[in-house]
Design a protein around this motif. Structure first.
Motif, PDB file in Angstrom:
ATOM      1  N   UNK A   1       0.844  -1.199   0.000  1.00 31.25           N
ATOM      2  CA  UNK A   1       0.000   0.000   0.000  1.00 31.25           C
ATOM      3  C   UNK A   1       0.876   1.245   0.000  1.00 31.25           C
ATOM      4  N   UNK A   2       1.901   1.198   0.815  1.00 26.26           N
ATOM      5  CA  UNK A   2       2.826   2.325   0.914  1.00 26.26           C
ATOM      6  C   UNK A   2       3.443   2.623  -0.454  1.00 26.26           C
ATOM      7  N   UNK A   3       3.786   1.575  -1.153  1.00 25.35           N
ATOM      8  CA  UNK A   3       4.413   1.699  -2.457  1.00 25.35           C
ATOM      9  C   UNK A   3       3.447   2.272  -3.513  1.00 25.35           C
ATOM     10  N   UNK A   4       2.220   1.762  -3.500  1.00 26.24           N
ATOM     11  CA  UNK A   4       1.263   2.178  -4.538  1.00 26.24           C
ATOM     12  C   UNK A   4       0.561   3.484  -4.225  1.00 26.24           C
TER      13      UNK A   4
ATOM     14  N   UNK B   1      -4.025   8.441  -8.588  1.00 19.31           N
ATOM     15  CA  UNK B   1      -4.896   8.106  -9.711  1.00 19.31           C
ATOM     16  C   UNK B   1      -4.146   7.238 -10.728  1.00 19.31           C
ATOM     17  N   UNK B   2      -4.713   6.089 -10.964  1.00 21.53           N
ATOM     18  CA  UNK B   2      -4.204   5.246 -12.036  1.00 21.53           C
ATOM     19  C   UNK B   2      -5.328   5.080 -13.040  1.00 21.53           C
ATOM     20  N   UNK B   3      -5.044   4.496 -14.167  1.00 23.96           N
ATOM     21  CA  UNK B   3      -6.065   4.231 -15.181  1.00 23.96           C
ATOM     22  C   UNK B   3      -7.201   3.404 -14.585  1.00 23.96           C
ATOM     23  N   UNK B   4      -6.836   2.478 -13.726  1.00 21.98           N
ATOM     24  CA  UNK B   4      -7.806   1.592 -13.073  1.00 21.98           C
ATOM     25  C   UNK B   4      -8.806   2.351 -12.206  1.00 21.98           C
TER      26      UNK B   4
ATOM     27  N   UNK C   1      -9.615   5.630 -12.437  1.00 26.24           N
ATOM     28  CA  UNK C   1      -9.785   6.927 -13.075  1.00 26.24           C
ATOM     29  C   UNK C   1     -11.051   7.633 -12.598  1.00 26.24           C
ATOM     30  N   UNK C   2     -12.106   6.892 -12.431  1.00 30.47           N
ATOM     31  CA  UNK C   2     -13.391   7.507 -12.094  1.00 30.47           C
ATOM     32  C   UNK C   2     -13.752   7.364 -10.626  1.00 30.47           C
ATOM     33  N   UNK C   3     -13.004   6.569  -9.909  1.00 28.19           N
ATOM     34  CA  UNK C   3     -13.218   6.450  -8.474  1.00 28.19           C
ATOM     35  C   UNK C   3     -11.939   6.933  -7.812  1.00 28.19           C
ATOM     36  N   UNK C   4     -12.021   8.116  -7.274  1.00 29.91           N
ATOM     37  CA  UNK C   4     -10.820   8.727  -6.708  1.00 29.91           C
ATOM     38  C   UNK C   4     -10.585   8.208  -5.293  1.00 29.91           C
ATOM     39  N   UNK C   5      -9.670   7.276  -5.180  1.00 27.37           N
ATOM     40  CA  UNK C   5      -9.398   6.668  -3.880  1.00 27.37           C
ATOM     41  C   UNK C   5      -8.863   7.697  -2.888  1.00 27.37           C
ATOM     42  N   UNK C   6      -8.042   8.592  -3.407  1.00 31.66           N
ATOM     43  CA  UNK C   6      -7.422   9.613  -2.564  1.00 31.66           C
ATOM     44  C   UNK C   6      -8.499  10.406  -1.790  1.00 31.66           C
ATOM     45  N   UNK C   7      -9.527  10.809  -2.482  1.00 33.61           N
ATOM     46  CA  UNK C   7     -10.615  11.565  -1.858  1.00 33.61           C
ATOM     47  C   UNK C   7     -11.460  10.668  -0.958  1.00 33.61           C
ATOM     48  N   UNK C   8     -11.670   9.478  -1.447  1.00 35.07           N
ATOM     49  CA  UNK C   8     -12.555   8.542  -0.763  1.00 35.07           C
ATOM     50  C   UNK C   8     -11.999   8.117   0.597  1.00 35.07           C
ATOM     51  N   UNK C   9     -10.685   7.925   0.643  1.00 32.76           N
ATOM     52  CA  UNK C   9     -10.079   7.402   1.862  1.00 32.76           C
ATOM     53  C   UNK C   9      -9.519   8.497   2.778  1.00 32.76           C
ATOM     54  N   UNK C  10      -9.635   9.740   2.349  1.00 32.94           N
ATOM     55  CA  UNK C  10      -9.104  10.830   3.156  1.00 32.94           C
ATOM     56  C   UNK C  10      -9.857  11.072   4.477  1.00 32.94           C
TER      57      UNK C  10
ATOM     58  N   UNK D   1      -6.268 -12.206  -5.012  1.00 29.38           N
ATOM     59  CA  UNK D   1      -6.305 -10.764  -4.748  1.00 29.38           C
ATOM     60  C   UNK D   1      -4.910 -10.305  -4.353  1.00 29.38           C
ATOM     61  N   UNK D   2      -4.086 -10.066  -5.347  1.00 27.20           N
ATOM     62  CA  UNK D   2      -2.685  -9.751  -5.093  1.00 27.20           C
ATOM     63  C   UNK D   2      -2.526  -8.330  -4.554  1.00 27.20           C
ATOM     64  N   UNK D   3      -1.742  -8.227  -3.488  1.00 22.38           N
ATOM     65  CA  UNK D   3      -1.632  -6.933  -2.812  1.00 22.38           C
ATOM     66  C   UNK D   3      -0.797  -5.917  -3.596  1.00 22.38           C
ATOM     67  N   UNK D   4       0.085  -6.407  -4.439  1.00 23.24           N
ATOM     68  CA  UNK D   4       0.926  -5.448  -5.166  1.00 23.24           C
ATOM     69  C   UNK D   4       0.283  -4.959  -6.456  1.00 23.24           C
ATOM     70  N   UNK D   5      -0.922  -5.482  -6.753  1.00 24.62           N
ATOM     71  CA  UNK D   5      -1.585  -5.088  -7.994  1.00 24.62           C
ATOM     72  C   UNK D   5      -2.681  -4.057  -7.784  1.00 24.62           C
ATOM     73  N   UNK D   6      -3.087  -3.882  -6.564  1.00 28.65           N
ATOM     74  CA  UNK D   6      -4.241  -3.026  -6.317  1.00 28.65           C
ATOM     75  C   UNK D   6      -4.189  -2.506  -4.878  1.00 28.65           C
ATOM     76  N   UNK D   7      -4.220  -1.204  -4.686  1.00 29.01           N
ATOM     77  CA  UNK D   7      -4.093  -0.644  -3.333  1.00 29.01           C
ATOM     78  C   UNK D   7      -5.233  -1.063  -2.400  1.00 29.01           C
ATOM     79  N   UNK D   8      -6.401  -1.333  -2.979  1.00 25.13           N
ATOM     80  CA  UNK D   8      -7.527  -1.740  -2.128  1.00 25.13           C
ATOM     81  C   UNK D   8      -7.332  -3.177  -1.637  1.00 25.13           C
ATOM     82  N   UNK D   9      -6.782  -4.025  -2.489  1.00 24.14           N
ATOM     83  CA  UNK D   9      -6.414  -5.369  -2.036  1.00 24.14           C
ATOM     84  C   UNK D   9      -5.417  -5.273  -0.887  1.00 24.14           C
ATOM     85  N   UNK D  10      -4.467  -4.359  -1.046  1.00 30.89           N
ATOM     86  CA  UNK D  10      -3.424  -4.193  -0.037  1.00 30.89           C
ATOM     87  C   UNK D  10      -4.027  -3.727   1.286  1.00 30.89           C
ATOM     88  N   UNK D  11      -4.851  -2.694   1.208  1.00 27.95           N
ATOM     89  CA  UNK D  11      -5.478  -2.154   2.417  1.00 27.95           C
ATOM     90  C   UNK D  11      -6.336  -3.208   3.107  1.00 27.95           C
ATOM     91  N   UNK D  12      -7.140  -3.883   2.293  1.00 30.32           N
ATOM     92  CA  UNK D  12      -8.034  -4.893   2.840  1.00 30.32           C
ATOM     93  C   UNK D  12      -7.245  -6.020   3.501  1.00 30.32           C
TER      94      UNK D  12
END
Lengths: 445, 250
Positions: free
Chosen positions: A37-40, A44-47, A49-58, A135-146
């Motif tokens: 998670x720290x790494x990723x 905003x990534x292409x994945x 694009x329309x769901x802004x995790x930064x805003x959502x998790x702030x 659900x690989x943790x290095x492929x998706x920050x939400x997988x990592x967080x979860x």
């Protein structure tokens, strides 16, 4: 400070607490996950694009790290039965699995439905073999967080050749007196020739802000059959980020159905690997949004073996200021000859301010395949509307009929008759504006 | 029942109807003929309230009510029906559901209780017989994948279900083979009562062999330029429209 940082910091403080209320199998990958998670980050990534995790998790959400049971008995207060459907009923409140002992008796021999921690202790090796493998943790920050924060979850196991006749209904309830973040986790394993049909519905009881991540890993053995219907019927302050990963062995048949009936912000990722020859997946999606609701579906189908079939049909009805997004990728690998793949995304936009983003993406490396895709965004057919009105049907009713017909095209594919009828009923209520909240519970009435 | 006075209508600023006068009494059958582009379909569209046309002048009253002030659905409730020249395909809406909604809306308008599911199906079964509409067709989506003949038969079936006082048949004979034409025309005749009236828009005499008109009108360049008895249709069939144009000094 970037939004993900607070979860890194919290992890450092709360790691022992997290681990104390969980089990070794779930604790093992935490450290790696938080590093991923720290790494990723939530950038905003292409994945996304329309769901802004930064805003959502702030924002600041409460977390139930000490696993305090909320004093409710969902079996008593919650009624989300589908008429004429006999189900095996289970509840998850936030991320806590509620179990009623006597229900076990109804399960066929060898079938396990229990909490993930309980499963890890009772069936050592089984959970470990599958947990975190898709659900690989290095492929998706939400997988990592979860993965870093999930302390329990639901485990479903159907052994070889066993067919579960009754539909398994899982009711997920968000319930809290403060804004709450939950991390739900599911692991579903169907062995060779097994069969399971499932309905999972999401509800939110309290008018609080909920942010829920859900990671589901599904392993489908050879010739196994699996139906997974997800129905979200929450409120506008409910945020759901759900990642579903399915791996299919040869000749297995899977139907995945994502229905968003009422929500706040929803992002569903559905990822399927057709790993064994002759595997088939049918992916359905229905999204209905108005107000400022947002529904974002990301799908990925990996044709990794020859002679597999995939069929995808997603339909959105967006109104008012809502936003719909669909991104569907199909990958046909070099040796996956005789792949048969069809992707369709059709969208009905009812208001000028509503926005729809659609992005079909096909990557084909095999040369003997049948692949098609189509995407459209349109309005209600005015000539059809007029035709209906000349027969005496008032404009509002005529509009509803056409909207209903539009999504009916998805609903008709649902295998479970009783569920199909129920969805028709709920969709009609939704379009009539009678469904602003969940209909099943006694609390919010 | 229907009284049209000096009706003018246009589409995108182009005037199509340039002063139509027409009176239809209960029990009458009026045929409207005329060359392509003379405004026949526009007239039927305007009467049922198609929003793409703008009425710029004149009036149309139906049993004393200002027809042009009513939305399309109310015109239907009042007993006006159009058999479309090109019926619309509506995927996902079954004919049964469509007609059940329509019939019950009509009943609501008349302050009658809605039909129950079984009452409705019985009613529908009777009406299907009139136009020999197959039950399989009735369970399908409205007009979706129907042949030309099936679409027209479906129009007359809807007419049977809604029991209108005035029906406009807009080129209901086009695209029909002889057998389909006979079935459709016989259907219309079976539904005819001394109170119901028809406006039949057609290019050909053959439909009028089955549905006997009382009056024939020739519509040309947005006006009714000739009105006569049934013999006029025969003359038009034989001689075309040139002699009328000549009479008009063209």
């Amino acid at each position: 400070m970037a939004a993900h940082q607070q979860y890194i910091d919290l992890f450092e403080q709360a790691e022992s607490q997290l681990c104390k209320h969980s089990v070794a199998t779930l604790n093992a990958p935490r450290r790696e996950a938080i590093e991923a998670l720290d790494k990723q980050g939530f950038g905003t990534t292409e994945e996304y694009k329309y769901t802004k995790l930064e805003t959502l998790f702030a924002p600041d959400y409460g977390l139930n790290l000490n696993r305090l049971h909320i004093p409710v008995n969902p079996y008593e207060i919650f009624h989300c039965e589908v008429p004429n459907m006999s189900t095996l009923l289970y509840f998850v409140v936030n991320d806590l699995f509620y179990k009623e002992e006597q229900r076990k008796a109804h399960l066929p021999e060898g079938v396990v439905i229990c909490g993930l921690c309980e499963a890890a202790e009772t069936y050592p090796g089984l959970v470990e073999k599958y947990y975190g493998k898709l659900a690989l943790v290095d492929k998706d920050p939400v997988n990592a967080l979860n993965t870093a924060y999930a302390q329990d979850g639901l485990f479903i196991y159907v052994p070889r050749g066993v067919k579960v006749e009754k539909t398994l209904q899982l009711v997920n309830i968000s319930r809290a007196d403060v804004d709450l973040m939950s991390h739900r986790r599911m692991l579903i394993v169907l062995e060779e020739g097994a069969q399971l049909r499932m309905l999972a519905c999401d509800h939110a009881l309290d008018e609080k802000n909920f942010l829920t991540t859900q990671v589901t890993e599904v392993f489908i053995g050879e010739n196994a059959t699996f139906d997974f219907n997800e129905l979200e019927e929450t409120h506008t302050q409910n945020h759901r980020i759900a990642n579903l990963y399915v791996e299919q062995e040869a000749n297995s048949q899977v139907q995945l159905n994502e229905m968003t009936l009422h929500n706040g912000l929803t992002r569903n990722r559905t990822s399927v690997i057709l790993k064994g020859e002759g595997a088939e997946v049918s992916m359905l999606g229905m999204a209905i949004a108005d107000q400022k609701q947002q529904i974002d579906n990301h799908t990925f189908i990996d044709h990794a073996a020859p002679r597999c079939r995939s069929n995808e049909l997603y339909k959105y009805v967006i109104d008012e200021e809502s936003i719909g997004a669909f991104a569907g990728k199909v990958l046909v690998r070099k040796d996956s000859q005789h792949t048969d793949s069809q992707q369709t995304n059709k969208n009905l936009s009812l208001a000028r301010q509503a926005r729809m983003y659609t992005q079909p993406q096909l990557e084909i490396y095999a040369d003997d395949v049948k692949c098609g895709h189509g995407a459209s965004v349109g309005q209600l057919d005015e000539t059809a509307l007029f035709y209906l009105r000349t027969r005496g049907i008032p404009e509002r009713e005529a509009r509803l009929m056409l909207m209903f017909a539009f999504v009916g095209d998805v609903i008709k594919h649902i295998h479970l008759d009783a569920l199909r009828d129920r969805i028709y009923h709920l969709v009609e209520k939704r379009f009539r504006g009678e469904l602003r909240n969940c209909v099943g519970c006694s609390i919010c009435k | 029942m229907l009284e049209i006075k000096d009706l003018h209508a246009s589409i995108n600023g182009k005037e199509i109807l340039k002063g139509i006068n027409l009176t239809v009494k209960p029990g009458e059958v009026h045929a409207i003929m005329g060359p392509n582009g003379s405004g026949k379909s526009t007239l039927s569209s305007v009467l049922v309230g198609n929003p793409t046309f703008e009425v710029t002048k004149g009036s149309a009253t139906f049993y004393g009510k200002d027809l042009l002030a009513l939305p399309p659905e109310q015109r239907s409730h009042e007993g006006l029906f159009l058999s479309f020249q090109y019926p619309v395909e509506i995927p996902g809406v079954s004919i049964t559901n469509f007609m059940r909604t329509a019939v019950n809306e009509h009943r609501k308008y008349k302050n009658e209780a809605p039909l129950t599911a079984s009452e409705f199906l019985k009613f529908m079964r009777e009406k299907r017989k009139v136009v020999e509409l197959d039950n399989k067709l009735a369970n399908r989506s409205v007009n979706e994948g129907f042949s030309g003949g099936e679409k027209k038969r479906n129009e007359i079936f809807q007419m049977a279900m809604l029991e209108p006082r005035l029906s406009i048949l807009d080129e209901t004979d086009s695209g029909l083979d002889i057998d389909a034409l006979r079935i459709v025309a016989e259907g219309v005749n079976k539904l005819k009562t001394p109170e119901t009236s028809y406006i039949v828009i057609t290019h050909y005499q053959r439909l009028l062999d089955y549905i006997k008109p009382d009056v024939i009108h020739v519509l040309y360049k947005g006006r009714i330029v000739k009105t006569a008895g049934p013999e006029l249709a025969l003359k038009l069939e034989e001689k075309g429209y040139d002699w009328i144009k000549e009479e008009l000094g063209e």
